[in-house]
Design a protein around this motif. Structure first.
Motif, PDB file in Angstrom:
ATOM      1  N   LYS A 183       0.816  -1.205   0.000  1.00 13.14           N
ATOM      2  CA  LYS A 183       0.000   0.000   0.000  1.00 13.14           C
ATOM      3  C   LYS A 183       0.857   1.266   0.000  1.00 13.14           C
ATOM      4  CE  LYS A 183      -4.040  -1.951   2.380  1.00 13.14           C
ATOM      5  NZ  LYS A 183      -4.881  -1.898   3.597  1.00 13.14           N
ATOM      6  N   ASN A 184       1.904   1.275   0.775  1.00 14.48           N
ATOM      7  CA  ASN A 184       2.805   2.428   0.846  1.00 14.48           C
ATOM      8  C   ASN A 184       4.233   1.907   0.792  1.00 14.48           C
ATOM      9  OD1 ASN A 184       4.027   4.871   1.222  1.00 14.48           O
ATOM     10  ND2 ASN A 184       2.918   5.400   3.086  1.00 14.48           N
ATOM     11  N   GLN A 238       7.577   3.548   2.504  1.00 14.23           N
ATOM     12  CA  GLN A 238       7.680   3.475   3.959  1.00 14.23           C
ATOM     13  C   GLN A 238       7.635   2.033   4.460  1.00 14.23           C
ATOM     14  OE1 GLN A 238       5.795   6.072   2.548  1.00 14.23           O
ATOM     15  NE2 GLN A 238       7.474   7.470   3.094  1.00 14.23           N
TER      16      GLN A 238
END
Length: 488
Positions: free
Chosen positions: A250-251, A254
């Motif tokens: 999703k990210n 990070q």
């Protein structure tokens, strides 16, 4: 995964016509941070911690040196994972090493990576873990036996591979659920061993006697130290596995960093504590002569509850093999869209949406490797291939630092880290060959070189006969599979 009706002609394998009517596969961004942590830790905790302590101890010669090796392996895995996190932010594509080497060094080196991965590395890894699964599954039925019947072990290992083929062929969701259940079993098994060691230490301080002679007989040979690190680092294998599914995070920028910063130190602490627990309960000679070290530990500590340990290990190793089947398909997709794999290997079942041809092929090779091989040999050869590939990826990162300015970094490691990891990779590849050469290393090197003519004949010059095309068509109809695609 969701169905997609559109194909981008730029993503098609070279030499193939775009087929807009054929359904493809688009991987959704559905893996969050804690799922990434779970995946990283789950891939790392497999058969190694239940099998490799004997190998590390045998090569190092002393208990104290073996504990240092385990801690150092965790530190190396951490530094390597941070380098891979930066590469994942610079090249946000699934495929891991293959994608990075392709974008930095070009088509031929990337093909050699995928050629070795598909034909040797992935099937051999599945075979190695399946053999450890089989040893722990069989051990309770042969109490008191110092050596298990190898025919039985290999039959059970083959059955494990075939069962997981059916699960992965039938449903990706079923495979994912199995991974979650087995992940809990991994943590449970290690926790039982750590707590058991604490109880033994509290009841009997004499268990610390191994510390008095902890460094006695420590080897000084570079080759044996390299082989010990091969055994230890095998237990940490999977620290870079999250990079193979970057397009599903999703990210990613990070999640890549934080997942390894949380998972790798936790696994390292668990591994060191488990090894200390083994040494508190068993003497080094007992560890070296045990076919299933965790089972032997359980028999001495848990009494009538000793069956909990082999059950936990069986579920753990079973889940690891399942994860290898599952994650390997992502690398196949990444290679297929670049034209570095046969068209059939990039197809999925039209109804099940599972990579049936790739699964069947991997299973066939793994079954062939079951009978002539043993766990220790596979670990050494797989570690050789793994660190040769990882060293190339560290070289990719250094190359980008030197040749390209103003890279769009969202995360950056100090240059000294990839430089040190490149040197470590060179040592781990060369030291065992120079100090303790084995004919298997020569065979593996010749196999990698054999990928060069294969690349030029089948992919660079597109020398694919009508027989291959006809066979692909018939197999596609027989297996009910269709081409796949990935949205970038």
């Amino acid at each position: 995964m969701e169905r997609s009706k559109e194909r981008d002609g730029s993503d098609k394998p070279s030499g193939q016509e775009p087929t807009s009517e054929a359904p493809g596969v688009t991987l959704k961004r559905q893996i969050g941070l804690w799922s990434a942590v779970s995946m990283t830790a789950g891939c790392m905790i497999g058969s190694g911690i239940f099998m490799s302590p004997q190998g590390v101890l045998a090569y190092m010669g002393s208990a104290g040196a073996s504990l240092i090796v385990w801690a150092t392996c965790g530190f190396l895995a951490m530094m390597g994972a941070l380098c891979y996190a930066e590469m994942g932010s610079l090249v946000p594509e699934s495929g891991g090493d293959y994608a990075y080497i392709l974008r930095i060094f070009g088509s031929l080196p990337a093909f050699l990576v995928i050629y070795t991965f598909v034909l040797v590395a992935r099937p051999a890894a599945i075979t190695a873990v399946s053999l450890s699964f089989a040893e722990y599954a069989v051990a309770p039925f042969y109490p008191g036996c110092s050596s298990l019947p190898q025919v039985t072990v290999k039959i059970v290992a083959s059955s494990c591979i075939l069962l997981l083929l059916l699960i992965n062929y039938w449903s990706s969701r079923m495979s994912t659920m199995l991974m979650n259940v087995c992940a809990a079993a991994k943590v449970f098994s290690l926790t039982v061993i750590v707590v058991g060691g604490v109880v033994v230490l509290a009841q009997n301080y004499s268990g610390t006697e191994f510390l008095r002679f902890s460094f006695h007989n420590t080897t000084q040979q570079a080759g044996r130290i390299g082989m010990a690190f091969y055994q230890g680092l095998w237990s940490f294998d999977g620290w870079n596995n999250i990079n193979t599914v970057v397009e599903e995070l999703k990210n990613p920028k990070q999640s890549l960093v934080w997942s390894v910063m949380i998972a790798v130190p936790l696994v390292t602490i668990l591994y060191v504590l488990v090894n200390i627990s083994y040494l508190l309960v068993m003497s080094p000679s007992e560890i070296l002569t045990s076919d299933a070290i965790a089972v032997s530990w359980g028999n001495q500590v848990l009494g009538s509850w000793a069956w909990l340990v082999p059950l936990g290990v069986v579920l753990s190793t079973f889940g690891t093999v399942n994860a290898m089947f599952f994650s390997g398909s992502r690398v196949c997709f990444a290679a297929a869209r670049e034209g570095h794999m046969p068209q059939l290997m990039s197809m999925i079942h039209v109804h099940r949406l599972t990579p049936a041809p790739a699964l069947i092929f991997t299973t066939a090779v793994a079954l062939v490797l079951i009978f002539p091989g043993n766990f220790s040999t596979f670990v050494n050869l797989l570690s050789f291939v793994s660190w040769l590939t990882s060293g190339t990826t560290f070289g990719c990162l250094l190359y980008l630092r030197i040749k390209t300015k103003n890279l769009p970094h969202t995360y950056k490691v100090p240059t000294v880290i990839p430089a040190v990891m490149l040197l470590v990779s060179l040592y781990l590849v060369l030291a065992p060959i120079i100090d303790h050469p084995q004919i298997e290393f020569l065979y593996l090197f010749l196999f990698v070189l054999s990928g060069v003519p294969v690349y030029f004949l089948l992919f660079h010059f597109q020398c694919q006969s009508k027989c291959i095309q006809t066979a692909t068509m018939h197999l596609q109809l027989l297996l009910e599979v269709v081409p796949t695609t990935k949205d970038r």
